[in-house]
Design a protein around this motif. Structure first.
Motif, short mmCIF file in Angstrom:
data_model
loop_
_atom_site.label_atom_id
_atom_site.label_comp_id
_atom_site.label_asym_id
_atom_site.label_seq_id
_atom_site.Cartn_x
_atom_site.Cartn_y
_atom_site.Cartn_z
N TYR A 1 0.83 -1.20 0.00
CA TYR A 1 0.00 0.00 0.00
C TYR A 1 0.86 1.25 0.00
CZ TYR A 1 -4.09 -2.87 1.27
OH TYR A 1 -5.09 -3.80 1.28
N VAL A 2 1.92 1.23 0.80
CA VAL A 2 2.83 2.38 0.88
C VAL A 2 3.54 2.58 -0.46
CG1 VAL A 2 4.92 3.28 2.00
CG2 VAL A 2 3.12 2.18 3.38
N GLU A 3 3.94 1.48 -1.09
CA GLU A 3 4.60 1.55 -2.40
C GLU A 3 3.72 2.27 -3.42
OE1 GLU A 3 6.88 -1.49 -5.41
OE2 GLU A 3 4.99 -2.18 -4.51
N ARG A 4 2.44 1.96 -3.42
CA ARG A 4 1.51 2.60 -4.37
C ARG A 4 1.40 4.10 -4.14
NH1 ARG A 4 -3.58 -1.01 -3.65
NH2 ARG A 4 -2.48 -2.98 -3.64
N LYS A 5 1.42 4.52 -2.88
CA LYS A 5 1.21 5.94 -2.58
C LYS A 5 2.49 6.76 -2.61
CE LYS A 5 -3.08 5.85 -0.02
NZ LYS A 5 -3.80 6.46 1.09
N MET A 6 3.64 6.13 -2.30
CA MET A 6 4.90 6.89 -2.21
C MET A 6 5.87 6.58 -3.35
SD MET A 6 6.02 7.23 1.71
CE MET A 6 5.39 8.58 2.67
N ASN A 7 5.55 5.61 -4.18
CA ASN A 7 6.43 5.23 -5.29
C ASN A 7 7.83 4.83 -4.82
OD1 ASN A 7 4.44 5.67 -7.28
ND2 ASN A 7 4.85 7.86 -7.19
N ILE A 8 7.89 4.12 -3.72
CA ILE A 8 9.15 3.58 -3.22
C ILE A 8 9.01 2.06 -3.28
CG2 ILE A 8 10.66 3.35 -1.20
CD1 ILE A 8 9.63 6.10 -0.29
N PRO A 9 9.93 1.37 -3.98
CA PRO A 9 9.82 -0.09 -4.07
C PRO A 9 9.86 -0.74 -2.70
CG PRO A 9 11.47 0.76 -5.61
CD PRO A 9 11.06 1.90 -4.74
N LEU B 1 9.23 5.53 7.84
CA LEU B 1 9.73 4.81 6.67
C LEU B 1 11.15 5.26 6.39
CD1 LEU B 1 8.05 4.00 3.39
CD2 LEU B 1 10.10 5.38 3.29
N ILE B 2 12.05 4.32 6.25
CA ILE B 2 13.41 4.60 5.82
C ILE B 2 13.55 4.05 4.41
CG2 ILE B 2 15.86 4.14 6.22
CD1 ILE B 2 15.15 3.84 9.20
N ASP B 3 13.92 4.92 3.47
CA ASP B 3 14.17 4.53 2.09
C ASP B 3 15.65 4.18 1.99
OD1 ASP B 3 14.49 4.23 -0.64
OD2 ASP B 3 13.38 6.05 -1.15
N LEU B 4 15.94 2.92 1.67
CA LEU B 4 17.33 2.47 1.63
C LEU B 4 18.16 3.23 0.59
CD1 LEU B 4 16.95 -1.38 2.12
CD2 LEU B 4 17.72 0.33 3.77
N LYS B 5 17.51 3.76 -0.45
CA LYS B 5 18.26 4.54 -1.44
C LYS B 5 18.80 5.84 -0.82
CE LYS B 5 14.95 4.77 -4.20
NZ LYS B 5 13.69 4.53 -4.71
N ASP B 6 18.17 6.30 0.26
CA ASP B 6 18.62 7.52 0.93
C ASP B 6 19.68 7.25 1.98
OD1 ASP B 6 16.77 8.95 -0.56
OD2 ASP B 6 15.22 8.83 1.00
N THR B 7 19.99 5.98 2.23
CA THR B 7 20.95 5.61 3.26
C THR B 7 22.33 5.46 2.62
OG1 THR B 7 19.19 4.40 4.36
CG2 THR B 7 21.43 3.94 5.09
N PRO B 8 23.36 6.09 3.16
CA PRO B 8 24.71 5.93 2.60
C PRO B 8 25.15 4.46 2.61
CG PRO B 8 24.65 7.72 4.22
CD PRO B 8 23.33 7.02 4.28
N GLU B 9 25.90 4.08 1.58
CA GLU B 9 26.34 2.69 1.42
C GLU B 9 27.05 2.14 2.67
OE1 GLU B 9 26.15 0.35 -1.07
OE2 GLU B 9 24.86 1.65 -2.26
#
Length: 128
Positions: free
Chosen positions: A56-64, A110-118
């Motif tokens: 549901y969150v993916e649909r609304k926030m476009n985060i995989p 929500l933490i988006d892993l793309k926003d987290t440094p490697e």
């Protein structure tokens, strides 16, 4: 009067009618992206699991789904756990007692892993 009685179904005198309780009310949750502070709301059944919430969150926030981690009260919500069995039981209890849950009771971070440094990410688990 006789025709009216003929159209009605007569129950035997020993029949017992069981009335099932209504299904649980959907739970209203707020999901906030910790980086952008964007907040959405989601209604979900307490019988659904966390992976359904993520869809549901993916649909609304476009985060995989694969890129998100959901945190509630300091703990990660695991995909295979049902909402009613997760730490969200605090909000569920208030709703079941007809109390209004506080905003904090219904907020998931929500933490988006793309926003987290490697260098801060956990190593990826090998697929079995």
């Amino acid at each position: 009067m006789a025709t009216r009685m003929a159209n009605q179904t007569m129950l035997p005198s020993y029949a017992t009618i069981v009335v099932q309780p209504p299904p649980p009310k959907p739970l209203l949750l707020f999901v906030t992206n910790v980086k952008s502070a964007r907040t959405i709301w989601v209604e979900i059944s307490i019988n659904d699991n966390v992976s359904m919430l993520k869809k549901y969150v993916e649909r609304k926030m476009n985060i995989p789904v694969a890129d998100m981690i959901l945190i509630y009260m300091g703990e990660e919500l695991k995909n295979d756990v049902k909402i009613k069995d997760s730490k969200l039981d605090r909000a569920i209890q208030k709703v079941s007692h007809r109390e209004e849950p506080q905003f904090d009771d219904c907020t998931i971070h929500l933490i988006d892993l793309k926003d987290t440094p490697e260098q801060l990410r956990e190593p990826a688990q090998p697929q079995v």
